[in-house]
Write a protein that holds these residues in place. Structure first.
Motif, PDB file in Angstrom:
ATOM      1  N   LYS A 124      22.352  16.150  11.983  1.00 47.15           N
ATOM      2  CA  LYS A 124      21.101  15.216  12.082  1.00 47.15           C
ATOM      3  C   LYS A 124      21.431  14.340  10.743  1.00 47.15           C
ATOM      4  O   LYS A 124      21.381  15.058   9.810  1.00 47.15           O
ATOM      5  CB  LYS A 124      19.412  15.833  12.565  1.00 47.15           C
ATOM      6  CG  LYS A 124      19.688  16.916  10.560  1.00 47.15           C
ATOM      7  CD  LYS A 124      18.520  17.579  11.137  1.00 47.15           C
ATOM      8  CE  LYS A 124      17.952  18.693  10.233  1.00 47.15           C
ATOM      9  NZ  LYS A 124      16.720  19.599   9.961  1.00 47.15           N
ATOM     10  N   TYR A 176      23.535  14.343   7.316  1.00 45.21           N
ATOM     11  CA  TYR A 176      22.746  14.600   6.107  1.00 45.21           C
ATOM     12  C   TYR A 176      23.287  13.112   5.232  1.00 45.21           C
ATOM     13  O   TYR A 176      23.139  13.096   4.437  1.00 45.21           O
ATOM     14  CB  TYR A 176      22.778  15.877   5.271  1.00 45.21           C
ATOM     15  CG  TYR A 176      21.481  17.378   5.949  1.00 45.21           C
ATOM     16  CD1 TYR A 176      21.639  16.877   7.453  1.00 45.21           C
ATOM     17  CD2 TYR A 176      21.457  17.543   4.860  1.00 45.21           C
ATOM     18  CE1 TYR A 176      21.743  18.372   7.612  1.00 45.21           C
ATOM     19  CE2 TYR A 176      20.926  19.309   5.484  1.00 45.21           C
ATOM     20  CZ  TYR A 176      21.118  19.080   6.964  1.00 45.21           C
ATOM     21  OH  TYR A 176      20.208  19.835   7.568  1.00 45.21           O
ATOM     22  N   ASN A 230      19.037  28.962   9.568  1.00 42.84           N
ATOM     23  CA  ASN A 230      19.976  28.491   8.883  1.00 42.84           C
ATOM     24  C   ASN A 230      20.266  28.371   7.963  1.00 42.84           C
ATOM     25  O   ASN A 230      21.529  29.606   7.604  1.00 42.84           O
ATOM     26  CB  ASN A 230      19.029  27.255   7.773  1.00 42.84           C
ATOM     27  CG  ASN A 230      17.856  27.841   6.957  1.00 42.84           C
ATOM     28  OD1 ASN A 230      17.530  29.098   6.550  1.00 42.84           O
ATOM     29  ND2 ASN A 230      17.313  26.912   6.223  1.00 42.84           N
ATOM     30  N   SER A 231      21.163  27.571   7.095  1.00 38.62           N
ATOM     31  CA  SER A 231      22.415  27.706   5.022  1.00 38.62           C
ATOM     32  C   SER A 231      21.858  28.954   5.071  1.00 38.62           C
ATOM     33  O   SER A 231      22.688  30.307   4.674  1.00 38.62           O
ATOM     34  CB  SER A 231      22.261  26.689   4.761  1.00 38.62           C
ATOM     35  OG  SER A 231      22.639  25.855   4.980  1.00 38.62           O
ATOM     36  N   ARG A 260      22.476  28.182  12.186  1.00 38.79           N
ATOM     37  CA  ARG A 260      22.296  26.438  12.134  1.00 38.79           C
ATOM     38  C   ARG A 260      22.265  25.744  11.264  1.00 38.79           C
ATOM     39  O   ARG A 260      21.667  24.926  10.572  1.00 38.79           O
ATOM     40  CB  ARG A 260      21.215  26.272  12.525  1.00 38.79           C
ATOM     41  CG  ARG A 260      21.448  26.792  14.514  1.00 38.79           C
ATOM     42  CD  ARG A 260      19.640  26.095  15.327  1.00 38.79           C
ATOM     43  NE  ARG A 260      18.379  26.211  14.371  1.00 38.79           N
ATOM     44  CZ  ARG A 260      17.767  27.457  14.109  1.00 38.79           C
ATOM     45  NH1 ARG A 260      18.334  28.440  14.930  1.00 38.79           N
ATOM     46  NH2 ARG A 260      16.876  27.653  13.796  1.00 38.79           N
ATOM     47  N   GLY A 277      22.893  23.281   8.276  1.00 39.74           N
ATOM     48  CA  GLY A 277      23.312  22.137   7.811  1.00 39.74           C
ATOM     49  C   GLY A 277      23.955  22.090   6.236  1.00 39.74           C
ATOM     50  O   GLY A 277      24.422  22.002   5.185  1.00 39.74           O
ATOM     51  N   ALA A 278      22.864  22.242   5.382  1.00 41.69           N
ATOM     52  CA  ALA A 278      22.467  21.991   3.950  1.00 41.69           C
ATOM     53  C   ALA A 278      23.773  22.307   3.013  1.00 41.69           C
ATOM     54  O   ALA A 278      24.551  22.123   3.217  1.00 41.69           O
ATOM     55  CB  ALA A 278      21.446  22.121   3.092  1.00 41.69           C
ATOM     56  N   TYR A 302      18.080  17.835  -0.230  1.00 43.96           N
ATOM     57  CA  TYR A 302      18.346  17.404   0.996  1.00 43.96           C
ATOM     58  C   TYR A 302      17.607  16.175   0.999  1.00 43.96           C
ATOM     59  O   TYR A 302      18.391  14.903   1.340  1.00 43.96           O
ATOM     60  CB  TYR A 302      17.652  18.405   2.166  1.00 43.96           C
ATOM     61  CG  TYR A 302      17.847  19.465   2.175  1.00 43.96           C
ATOM     62  CD1 TYR A 302      17.561  20.706   1.120  1.00 43.96           C
ATOM     63  CD2 TYR A 302      18.388  20.049   3.442  1.00 43.96           C
ATOM     64  CE1 TYR A 302      17.709  21.863   1.348  1.00 43.96           C
ATOM     65  CE2 TYR A 302      18.084  21.692   4.125  1.00 43.96           C
ATOM     66  CZ  TYR A 302      18.033  22.558   3.075  1.00 43.96           C
ATOM     67  OH  TYR A 302      17.919  23.666   3.717  1.00 43.96           O
TER      68      TYR A 302
END
Ligand SMILES: *Cc1c(COP(=O)(O)O)cnc(C)c1O
Length: 382
Positions: A40, A44, A205-206, A221, A223-224, A357
């Protein structure tokens, strides 16, 4: 921009490091669990058009974005691959999901109804059911989960591929919220059980990947961590560095003691100083909150030597105190590490009073962007 134009700063984005991070996260998951990629907000801030194909080439097949617009843009880049949309459908746009083969996350009873009622309903199209276990942001709260269980017709004919939830405090392993949300998620899975018998589950998440296998379920899921941010802030960063921002000194000037530097005369030299101006400012995402503060002073590094930011961050420039760095090193044209290398993005973020982030997603558009892929550097397409 021609390659010979003066570039005040280079932003290097290492796609090889992103794919290595994705593989490393996948390898940490318990057997059978998959790693998706959350891309998304234009991956990032790093460029979805470069990041998504690199991850797909590395074997990633599950991609999460926030909005329908992001998902449609991603579908144009990736003809294959499953694309999940966190915000979920409305009655007006539900048909777009079918048209672009997107998988909606259903966040409340209204979205469930909209998805069931969509025109041209393709039977068997997948959706994700989001239950809220403590974010109070998106997802069905416990009373809506109870209503779903009491009114199973609401789910009739829907293909719920995953039931998901999201942790509020995963980067703090000792936080009581983690175990509480895990327990609440299990209760929700149990109570929905009969209606989602073929569904899988997704929570992590991460950071939650590092909380242990009971948080992994079937799909993580991250991201970071893909982008090199530290998912375990109390420990050394286990991820590979992805982003490096290097500026070039534009001018170095002598400033006598008691002369001020920058807007608001916020810095006054206490000794005869040398001040280097670097053409990166808050318009480039070098946050104004990184202006010199008593605590946590942001800095650049010149050949490994620390040069503190003095005075306020301007729109297009920062000023660094290079008095203690040899003139032969701190001269016009000399490179300054602003993010990455000796100054990890998480440290810069802390010194600017925020999190990595925000630094990544604010990175500006004026940098010469370079991507590293298969060990080779290329300039990003404009
Ligand atoms: C953004 C987001 C993620 C990714 O979180 P990271 O901390 O970046 O790994 C996962 N799940 C949801 C619901 C998100 O909104």
């Amino acid at each position: 921009m021609p390659a010979t134009a003066f570039a005040g700063a280079h932003l290097t984005i290492n796609l090889d490091a992103i794919t290595a991070n994705w593989r490393a996260l996948g390898a940490r998951l318990k057997g059978g669990a998959l790693a998706a990629a959350v891309i998304k907000a234009n991956a990032y801030g790093l460029g979805m058009a470069a990041v998504a194909p690199a991850l797909h080439k590395a074997g990633c097949r599950e991609f999460f974005v926030a909005s329908l617009d992001e998902a449609i843009a991603l579908r144009a880049i990736l003809p294959e691959g499953r694309i999940y949309v966190f915000f979920g459908p409305s009655a007006q746009d539900a048909a777009e999901y079918s048209r672009h083969r997107l998988i909606p996350v259903l966040n409340d009873l209204g979205q469930i109804d909209a998805w069931r009622a969509r025109s041209n309903a393709g039977e068997g199209e997948k959706a994700v059911l989001h239950v809220d276990t403590g974010m109070s942001r998106l997802g069905l709260p416990p009373d809506e989960v109870a209503r779903l269980v009491a009114e199973p017709a609401r789910l009739a004919g829907l293909n719920i591929a995953y039931v998901m939830s999201h942790l509020a405090c995963a980067e703090q392993p000792g936080h009581a919220m983690n175990a509480a949300q895990l327990a609440e998620f299990k209760v929700a899975l149990e109570s929905l059980g009969a209606h989602t018998a073929n569904s899988k589950a997704s929570l992590a998440n991460s950071s939650a990947i590092f909380l242990g296998p009971e948080y992994h379920f079937d799909l993580a899921r991250p991201g970071a961590a893909l982008y090199g941010l530290n998912p375990t802030p109390d420990q050394p960063n286990p991820m590979s560095e992805v982003v490096r921002l290097q500026g070039k000194i534009l001018q170095v000037r002598r400033v006598d003691s008691s002369r001020s530097v920058g807007y608001g005369a916020a810095h006054v030299a206490e000794r005869p100083s040398r001040i280097a101006t670097v053409p990166v400012g808050y318009a480039d995402g070098y946050l104004r909150s990184a202006s010199n503060q008593a605590a946590n002073q942001a800095c650049g590094y010149i050949r490994g030597a620390r040069a503190p930011v003095v005075g306020r961050v301007s729109m297009d420039m920062i000023t660094l105190d290079v008095t203690d760095i040899p003139q032969a090193h701190a001269h016009p044209g000399a490179a300054v590490d602003l993010i990455g290398g000796p100054y990890p993005v998480d440290r810069f973020a802390a010194d600017a009073g925020t999190i990595g982030y925000e630094i990544l997603t604010m990175l500006g558009q004026r940098y010469r962007r370079l991507y590293v892929e298969d060990g080779k550097q290329r300039i990003a397409a404009e």
